[in-house]
Design a protein around this motif. Structure first.
Motif, PDB file in Angstrom:
ATOM      1  N   LYS A  81     -13.243  17.524 -65.026  1.00  0.00           N
ATOM      2  CA  LYS A  81     -12.467  17.624 -66.491  1.00  0.00           C
ATOM      3  C   LYS A  81     -11.550  16.269 -66.273  1.00  0.00           C
ATOM      4  O   LYS A  81     -11.510  15.837 -67.517  1.00  0.00           O
ATOM      5  N   ALA A  82     -10.908  16.059 -65.326  1.00  0.00           N
ATOM      6  CA  ALA A  82      -9.988  15.156 -65.166  1.00  0.00           C
ATOM      7  C   ALA A  82     -10.667  13.718 -65.411  1.00  0.00           C
ATOM      8  O   ALA A  82     -10.227  12.814 -66.240  1.00  0.00           O
ATOM      9  N   TYR A 138      -4.471  17.564 -63.353  1.00  0.00           N
ATOM     10  CA  TYR A 138      -5.554  18.044 -63.002  1.00  0.00           C
ATOM     11  C   TYR A 138      -5.921  17.602 -61.724  1.00  0.00           C
ATOM     12  O   TYR A 138      -6.607  18.427 -61.064  1.00  0.00           O
ATOM     13  N   ASN A 139      -5.676  16.626 -61.306  1.00  0.00           N
ATOM     14  CA  ASN A 139      -5.936  16.161 -59.874  1.00  0.00           C
ATOM     15  C   ASN A 139      -5.553  16.814 -58.881  1.00  0.00           C
ATOM     16  O   ASN A 139      -6.064  17.331 -57.840  1.00  0.00           O
ATOM     17  N   MET A 173       0.976  20.921 -65.732  1.00  0.00           N
ATOM     18  CA  MET A 173      -0.436  20.449 -66.483  1.00  0.00           C
ATOM     19  C   MET A 173      -0.174  20.831 -68.141  1.00  0.00           C
ATOM     20  O   MET A 173      -0.508  20.258 -69.153  1.00  0.00           O
ATOM     21  N   VAL A 189      -4.226  19.860 -59.108  1.00  0.00           N
ATOM     22  CA  VAL A 189      -4.721  21.405 -59.181  1.00  0.00           C
ATOM     23  C   VAL A 189      -5.996  21.342 -58.396  1.00  0.00           C
ATOM     24  O   VAL A 189      -6.565  22.160 -57.616  1.00  0.00           O
ATOM     25  N   ALA A 190      -6.928  20.370 -58.802  1.00  0.00           N
ATOM     26  CA  ALA A 190      -8.193  20.285 -57.915  1.00  0.00           C
ATOM     27  C   ALA A 190      -8.095  19.965 -56.479  1.00  0.00           C
ATOM     28  O   ALA A 190      -8.717  20.620 -55.851  1.00  0.00           O
ATOM     29  N   TYR A 200     -12.078  20.916 -62.027  1.00  0.00           N
ATOM     30  CA  TYR A 200     -11.026  20.386 -62.374  1.00  0.00           C
ATOM     31  C   TYR A 200     -10.997  18.708 -62.345  1.00  0.00           C
ATOM     32  O   TYR A 200     -10.551  18.119 -63.104  1.00  0.00           O
ATOM     33  N   THR A 201     -11.906  18.346 -61.219  1.00  0.00           N
ATOM     34  CA  THR A 201     -12.042  16.970 -61.108  1.00  0.00           C
ATOM     35  C   THR A 201     -12.698  16.414 -62.078  1.00  0.00           C
ATOM     36  O   THR A 201     -12.476  15.343 -62.598  1.00  0.00           O
ATOM     37  N   SER A 253     -14.425  25.424 -58.227  1.00  0.00           N
ATOM     38  CA  SER A 253     -13.206  25.150 -58.847  1.00  0.00           C
ATOM     39  C   SER A 253     -12.476  23.709 -58.700  1.00  0.00           C
ATOM     40  O   SER A 253     -12.064  23.159 -59.614  1.00  0.00           O
ATOM     41  N   LYS A 299      -0.041  23.691 -62.422  1.00  0.00           N
ATOM     42  CA  LYS A 299      -0.515  24.438 -63.767  1.00  0.00           C
ATOM     43  C   LYS A 299       0.700  24.342 -64.772  1.00  0.00           C
ATOM     44  O   LYS A 299       0.482  24.015 -65.874  1.00  0.00           O
ATOM     45  N   LYS A 350      -0.203  25.664 -56.643  1.00  0.00           N
ATOM     46  CA  LYS A 350      -1.113  25.543 -57.983  1.00  0.00           C
ATOM     47  C   LYS A 350      -0.304  26.219 -58.962  1.00  0.00           C
ATOM     48  O   LYS A 350      -0.520  25.570 -60.151  1.00  0.00           O
TER      49      LYS A 350
END
Length: 670
Positions: free
Chosen positions: A194-195, A172-173, A156, A175-176, A191-192, A187, A153, A149
């Protein structure tokens, strides 16, 4: 239960998404084809490097890892041969990616740790993001989700700062997925989502498949197995060309896991075998060991011990290729060495900063000593300087008074010159007005005489009682009266135009028909020149936009600008006709149009043109190409000021010597 963006969407939206994925795949192929054509044309080694890397990245990455690795190694060898640093760094990063896919985790880290500082040095942000991504993927396979992670990040943040939104979506994917693997589903969903929103906003449809799969995994982990299968099926349909063996393997395996939890064993085995075949095609040991473990567990639950044993052996072999003791130690050593290298770099940086601070303190002390010496020296010179400054101030005051007087005289002279320019153009205008005003006056006189005769005739018919004839005559009189009124207004417009041109501008704006204004001043300018030179003749061409809206301008100022441009155009074609004779057909063309909220007026001639050497000077005050006595050099300068300062417009010049010139006026339409 929370709703997800694709849950319950109809088939129409899915078809649109699939079409977008196909377009992306075609765009990737087109880029490879364009590089292939470029190399065949220029035979440049750098183009070949880019072609090999594009094939490895876009064609072979998900379908043929051996060919992809070969392309990357060929591009690395060629880059080093021609000393192409950017190509070398990208090739090294690509090889690290392929090592990760093939399950060589120590090789991935070794290669990535070596290439990352080089990428940072040349500021290749694509490769920097790729390196952090490779490190994250490797730690994720090792189930060290924290380190995975952290690296995702980092990738990202760099992708967002460099505006690499495609790569940012991938991170993003990732991290998700790290949150998913660690069962932190809220969480992961954040992130999913958001992406997903960013992908829709940027029309980045080709990355939506990864996000659809994430929604499915989250549904699976929350126990919604049927919904999860729906998402996985949509993910499969989103794969361009249906030839990404790695992604197909993962989707089929996850469908099998969902059917396992729904106690649909046959469906589970069917999809697990499909996943196994795709994992073998992808040559990905991580996927192989995951799906064979699933098959071994399912056959064991059915008491089919032979197949369970067979798949368990395959799983153990794949797992050993990933997590053998030797490889684990290599990974740990590489990670430890990398941490040591970072600590050494940080210590070196701190030592360097301390040296810098020491040098700064010494430098500051030196500066203070120097300043003190300068102040002592300056104090000795100050008294002498004060006396000299007093004398210079007195001289400056005297010069200031003289300059002030000279400036006042220059302003007076400038006003006189501007007035002279106006009177000169007014003189040229007068001859044209005399010719133009004669036509409407002739019409007024003729129709007045006809009306007098018609009135006499009407009186006779009234006396005879022929009232039908009287009505006909009255209609003719009315028609003639309208024509008298029309031509009277035309004469009035011409006279008012002359008066407006002669007086100082009031600055009052009014809605003006540019077509009418340009047409009137074009004729006045032409007849003005004809009045001075009867032999002159030129074709006047107009293309006026009938739908042109009225413009809020100071009418006399814009009229003055147009008159200056028309006078210059007729002067240019007249000069050319004197040298070329009858073979030359002089012409002045005026066009109006609307473009991007601007009213455009173009004045084009086929005259002598403007040489490139003086094109930048023609708008300067007092610069003229005309002989002494024929021009003041203020016409274009005043026109430029009226357009730029008075109307927020522009004046552009397009010209070629001996072929003509075109002046382009642009005015705001409202």
């Amino acid at each position: 239960m929370k709703k997800y963006p694709l849950a319950g969407k109809n088939l129409f939206l899915l078809l649109i998404f699939l079409m977008a994925c196909c377009q992306f795949a075609a765009a990737q192929k087109n880029k490879v084809d364009s590089l292939q054509k470029a190399y065949q044309k220029n035979k440049q080694d750098t183009t070949l490097v880019e072609l090999l890397q594009e094939k490895a990245t876009k064609v072979y990455l998900t379908s043929n890892t051996d060919s992809g690795m070969l392309c990357m190694k060929q591009s690395l060898a060629l880059s080093r041969k021609i000393h192409y640093k950017n190509g070398e760094v990208r090739a090294l990063a690509g090889i690290a990616t392929y090592l990760n896919i093939q399950g060589d985790l120590p090789g991935t880290l070794r290669q990535t740790f070596a290439v990352l500082p080089q990428a940072i040095q040349i500021k290749d942000y694509n490769v920097i993001v790729q390196c952090y991504n490779n490190i994250g993927l490797t730690y994720n396979i090792l189930k060290d989700y924290k380190k995975a992670k952290e690296n995702y990040k980092k990738a990202m943040v760099i992708a967002e700062k460099a505006h690499l939104y495609d790569l940012a979506l991938i991170e993003y994917n990732n991290v998700a997925r790290s949150f998913v693997d660690n069962d932190e589903l809220d969480s992961a969903l954040f992130y999913t989502q958001k992406a997903y929103n960013l992908a829709l906003k940027s029309n980045n449809n080709h990355n939506l498949g990864y996000l659809i799969r994430n929604f499915g995994i989250i549904q699976f982990k929350r126990g919604h197995y049927a919904h999860a299968i729906d998402f996985y099926n949509k993910s499969i349909k989103s794969i361009p060309g249906n030839n990404n063996h790695y992604l197909l393997s993962e989707d089929y395996r996850r469908i099998a896991e969902a059917y396992q939890h729904l106690n649909k064993v046959d469906s589970c085995i069917d999809f697990a075998k499909k996943a196994f075949e795709q994992a073998k095609l992808a040559r990905n040991p991580d996927q192989v060991q995951l799906v064979t473990k699933l098959l071994a567990d399912v056959f064991l639950s059915k008491s089919d011990f032979k197949q369970a044993f067979d798949y368990q052996q395959i799983m153990i072999k794949a797992k050993d290729s990933l997590f053998s003791q030797q490889k684990t130690l290599q990974v740990q050593n590489l990670a430890f060495n990398e941490e040591q290298r970072k600590h050494e770099q940080e210590a070196a940086a701190i030592a360097y900063q301390n040296r810098i601070r020491l040098y700064a303190v010494v430098g500051i002390l030196g500066v203070f000593v120097l300043i003190a010496s300068i102040l002592l020296y300056a104090n000795q010179k100050r008294k002498k300087a004060n006396s000299l400054l007093k004398q210079q101030n007195e001289q400056i005051q005297t010069q200031h008074k003289a300059l002030k007087k000279t400036l006042a005289e220059l302003k007076t002279t400038q006003t006189q010159l501007i007035q002279s320019e106006k009177m000169a153009s007014l003189g040229e205008l007068t001859a044209g007005i005399a010719h133009e005003i004669q036509n409407p006056l002739n019409f007024v006189n003729n129709f007045s005489e006809v009306n007098t005769e018609l009135i006499d005739e009407m009186e006779q018919e009234i006396g005879k009682g022929n009232f039908e004839d009287v009505k006909t005559i009255a209609a003719d009189i009315k028609d003639n009266q309208q024509k008298i009124n029309l031509h009277g207004k035309r004469a009035d417009f011409i006279v008012k135009g002359m008066l407006q041109h002669s007086r100082n501008s009031t600055g009052e704006r009014q809605l003006t028909n540019i077509n009418v204004l340009a047409d009137e001043f074009l004729k006045l300018s032409y007849h003005g020149l004809r009045a001075k030179d009867k032999s002159f003749n030129a074709e006047m061409i107009t293309h006026f936009d009938e739908n042109l809206s009225k413009v809020n301008v100071v009418q006399q100022d814009i009229g003055r600008v147009l008159l200056n441009l028309f006078n210059n155009a007729f002067y240019a074609v007249n000069q050319k006709s004197k040298t070329l004779g009858e073979d030359y057909k002089p012409a002045v063309k005026v066009t109006t149009s609307t473009e991007n909220g601007q009213v455009i007026i173009k004045v084009k001639d086929n005259g002598i043109g403007i040489p490139d050497a003086i094109k930048e000077k023609v708008l300067q005050p007092f610069f003229t190409t005309k002989p002494t006595g024929e021009g003041t050099g203020l016409g274009l300068s005043l026109s430029y000021d009226i357009l730029i300062k008075g109307h927020n417009g522009t004046l552009d010049i397009v010209s070629k010597e001996r072929e003509g010139a075109e002046f382009i006026i642009s005015l705001p339409s409202n």
